[in-house]
Design an enzyme around this catalytic site. Structure first.
Site, PDB file in Angstrom:
ATOM      1  N   LYS A   1       1.517   4.105  -3.072  1.00 28.01           N
ATOM      2  CA  LYS A   1       1.261   5.524  -2.833  1.00 28.01           C
ATOM      3  C   LYS A   1       2.513   6.362  -3.087  1.00 28.01           C
ATOM      4  O   LYS A   1       2.435   7.475  -3.619  1.00 28.01           O
ATOM      5  CB  LYS A   1       0.773   5.738  -1.396  1.00 28.01           C
ATOM      6  CG  LYS A   1      -0.640   5.242  -1.140  1.00 28.01           C
ATOM      7  CD  LYS A   1      -1.663   6.030  -1.936  1.00 28.01           C
ATOM      8  CE  LYS A   1      -3.074   5.637  -1.593  1.00 28.01           C
ATOM      9  NZ  LYS A   1      -4.071   6.394  -2.395  1.00 28.01           N
TER      10      LYS A   1
ATOM     11  N   TYR B   1       0.840  -1.202   0.000  1.00 25.66           N
ATOM     12  CA  TYR B   1       0.000   0.000   0.000  1.00 25.66           C
ATOM     13  C   TYR B   1       0.875   1.252   0.000  1.00 25.66           C
ATOM     14  O   TYR B   1       0.696   2.164  -0.812  1.00 25.66           O
ATOM     15  CB  TYR B   1      -0.927  -0.034   1.213  1.00 25.66           C
ATOM     16  CG  TYR B   1      -1.696   1.243   1.465  1.00 25.66           C
ATOM     17  CD1 TYR B   1      -2.749   1.607   0.635  1.00 25.66           C
ATOM     18  CD2 TYR B   1      -1.384   2.055   2.546  1.00 25.66           C
ATOM     19  CE1 TYR B   1      -3.469   2.768   0.872  1.00 25.66           C
ATOM     20  CE2 TYR B   1      -2.098   3.217   2.790  1.00 25.66           C
ATOM     21  CZ  TYR B   1      -3.140   3.572   1.949  1.00 25.66           C
ATOM     22  OH  TYR B   1      -3.843   4.729   2.187  1.00 25.66           O
TER      23      TYR B   1
END
Length: 635
Positions: free
Chosen positions: A190, A186
């Site tokens: 990002k 994750y």
């Protein structure tokens, strides 16, 4: 590039796309836009035209305005941004005569799901982002002739900590300049999106701005898959009358903020002019949102204080079944965030635990169990004294000299604002004031944004500040100069020098606006006569002396008096570590000696004597020491 004249801009309508529009933040943003019916674009306020909510699924409606809205230009488009065809269809909704397009990219696979399914996380968070930003380039920049505004919801997960080899640890300060070292897929996706966001913006394909969001509390609706979802659950479920079991230890701090703060920040970032963005952000277009460090215990305590005693029995029960691994992982996350760039763009500080709960209850009253009521909001013990009472800010107020000075000032009618890193110790000091006026403001004085938030809080509550006692300070383990670790040297200087600088600067600006005031810095005899093995502490206190003199000199123009007290052997936790019971303090000749000490009460009386001087008189530097300590003479 095409440009619009002011007349056509005033008639133009904005096209807004929100990915993740079916989720909590997406619905909240859409609700805020529907209520305002305007958005800033091209330097003017534009009417809200088409509002498109895109998501893979549209679950329960959490925002009433979305359920009751009869606005015919609200469109819900169901699909997956990892599918290029869906993204093409999404941009196909934009009319050919559109004058402004804004894209809020909130859709993402969260941390927990991202670790369970690598391919899903990559497809949505990275490839989906690429489809979307490339679509903005193709369908807006190339076809319509102007760049879309592209707002990315990023996260602090771009920065990892917890491993011994990491660049940062949980106690370090992180900022927009901190290198991305994600520990999750994750966070990695990002981080990639942030880099591409800046490059697409540099080339003019989009006008991009990114916001690293902390954990949002209190989230309405069902729990999400985020690892830290329990920071909402500790409030949401009990207020619904539902029992909850929490997997993270009660005292683990975590950076959080509220829904209102996050939405307002997104819109502030969006509405900032391109000139402002370029002057503050330059090529790096992503900023940290200011956050507040709270534990589950902090939120639980605030919940009990916020709900009236006679309705607390309606709250769901809170229990803890700590997952040691998960708790350790969350405990490793940094919580000290320097968000100065966001603040320069006009984004304010995060709300405290009490306000997070109150905002949730106000915004989602239907989710609260019948009969639960809240006590009237209070801010500290502000009303206990008349407005003409003087106000003092004391740093390092949780123990030692800071606590003693707070007690001394409070006894004589001063309102004292207690600042320090640990909320629990500030509360202990507040208890000793026996109900007299005070305000506890947890603050890390090495973080500029937290210092600004401290003095904003003082101004908001009292409108004035008469005294700053710069008392916060730390020491390092005694070490011969050749063995001093640079990390220790830097850590001590940040607290002992940067702290007084930031607090002194913030205080002087506000004192100048109110006709003057006094600043007292806590120095040390060490600045004049160091102990063996004290390079870090001595250098810091020597710097404080120079800082005091500059503050005194420059403060003359504002009627601000600044002085310093060099204490010698005051009984405190810090001095007891040096002057050890039974062995004493190391002397220059290599022997040890149990040195005499003065009391905290005497130290507080010294501060009190300086406080009572008129502003026309100032003690620039004062030495106060135990009478028989080995300072005067040959050691």
């Amino acid at each position: 590039m095409a440009s619009l004249n002011s007349a056509s801009e005033n008639k133009a309508q904005a096209i807004v796309i929100i990915t993740g529009g079916g989720g909590f933040l997406g619905q909240s943003l859409a609700s805020a836009l529907l209520e305002r019916q305007t958005i800033q674009g091209n330097g003017v306020v534009l009417s809200l035209g088409l509002l498109v909510l895109a998501d893979v699924v549209f679950p329960e409606i959490l925002q009433p305005v979305l359920e009751t809205s009869k606005w015919d230009k609200l469109v819900k488009l169901q699909g997956d941004i990892s599918d290029p065809t869906f993204v093409d269809n999404l941009f196909g909704l934009i009319p050919s005569d559109a004058a402004h397009v804004s894209i809020f990219h909130l859709g993402a696979v969260m941390s927990g799901d991202g670790e369970r399914d690598f391919d899903l996380c990559m497809n949505v968070n990275l490839y989906g982002f690429l489809h979307l930003i490339q679509g903005a380039r193709k369908y807006v920049y190339e076809r319509l002739g102007f760049p879309a505004k592209f707002i990315l919801a990023s996260a602090g997960a771009t920065i990892g900590s917890g491993a011994p080899t990491d660049y940062i640890g949980k106690d370090d300060i992180i900022s927009d300049a901190t290198r991305a070292t994600p520990h999750t897929t994750y966070g990695a996706t990002k981080a990639c999106a942030e880099l591409l966001l800046s490059d697409y913006s540099r080339r003019g394909f989009v006008d991009a701005r990114g916001l690293r969001l902390p954990t949002i509390v209190v989230r309405a609706g069902k729990p999400n898959a985020a690892t830290t979802g329990c920071f909402s659950g500790v409030v949401r479920e009990p207020l619904a009358g539902v029992d909850t079991t929490l997997p993270i230890a009660r005292d683990v701090l975590h950076a959080v903020t509220g829904k209102r703060h996050a939405i307002d920040a997104m819109l502030t970032l969006h509405n900032a002019s391109l000139e402002q963005i370029e002057s503050v952000l330059g090529y790096d277009r992503t900023v940290f949102l200011p956050a507040v460090a709270l534990s589950l215990g902090d939120l639980e305590d605030a919940l009990w204080k916020t709900v009236t005693p006679d309705t607390q029995h309606k709250l769901g029960k809170i229990t803890y079944q700590v997952d040691a691994h998960l708790s350790a992982v969350v405990a490793s996350f940094p919580t000290k965030i320097d968000a100065r760039r966001a603040r320069r763009l006009g984004i304010p500080s995060a709300p405290d635990a009490d306000n997070l709960i109150r905002q949730y209850v106000a915004d989602f009253s239907s989710a609260i169990a019948s009969g639960i009521e809240l006590v009237a909001p209070q801010s500290g013990n502000i009303a206990a004294f008349p407005k003409e009472s003087k106000v003092a800010v004391i740093t390092g107020a949780g123990s030692g000299i800071g606590q003693a000075v707070a007690q001394r000032l409070s006894r004589d009618g001063w309102i004292v604002v207690l600042a320090g890193r640990r909320k629990t110790t500030l509360r202990e000091t507040a208890k000793t004031l026996e109900g007299r006026a005070c305000l506890c403001v947890p603050t890390d004085v090495t973080i500029e944004s937290e210092v600004e938030a401290l003095f904003e809080t003082v101004h908001t509550n009292y409108g004035t500040i008469d005294l700053l006692f710069n008392n916060a300070g730390i020491n390092s383990t005694a070490a011969s100069f050749a063995d001093v670790e640079f990390a220790d040297f830097e850590r001590v200087l940040r607290t002992n020098v940067c702290g007084p600088f930031l607090c002194g600067k913030a205080a002087m600006k506000r004192m100048a606006a109110n006709g003057g005031g006094r600043i007292i810095n806590n120095g040390s005899l060490s600045a004049q006569t160091p102990r063996p093995g004290s390079a870090c502490y001595t250098a810091s206190k020597h710097a404080v002396l120079g800082l005091t003199r500059c503050m005194a000199l420059d403060g003359r123009a504002f009627n601000v008096a600044c002085g310093q007290i060099d204490f010698g052997n005051v009984v405190s936790e810090m001095s007891l570590r040096t002057n050890k019971v039974g062995t004493g303090a190391l002397q220059p000749n290599g022997t040890t000696l149990v040195e005499s000490s003065m009391s905290l009460k005497d130290a507080a009386e010294t501060v009190w004597s300086m406080v009572n001087l008129p502003l026309e008189a100032n003690v620039l530097q004062m030495t106060v020491m135990a009478t028989t300590m080995p300072f005067v003479g040959r050691g």
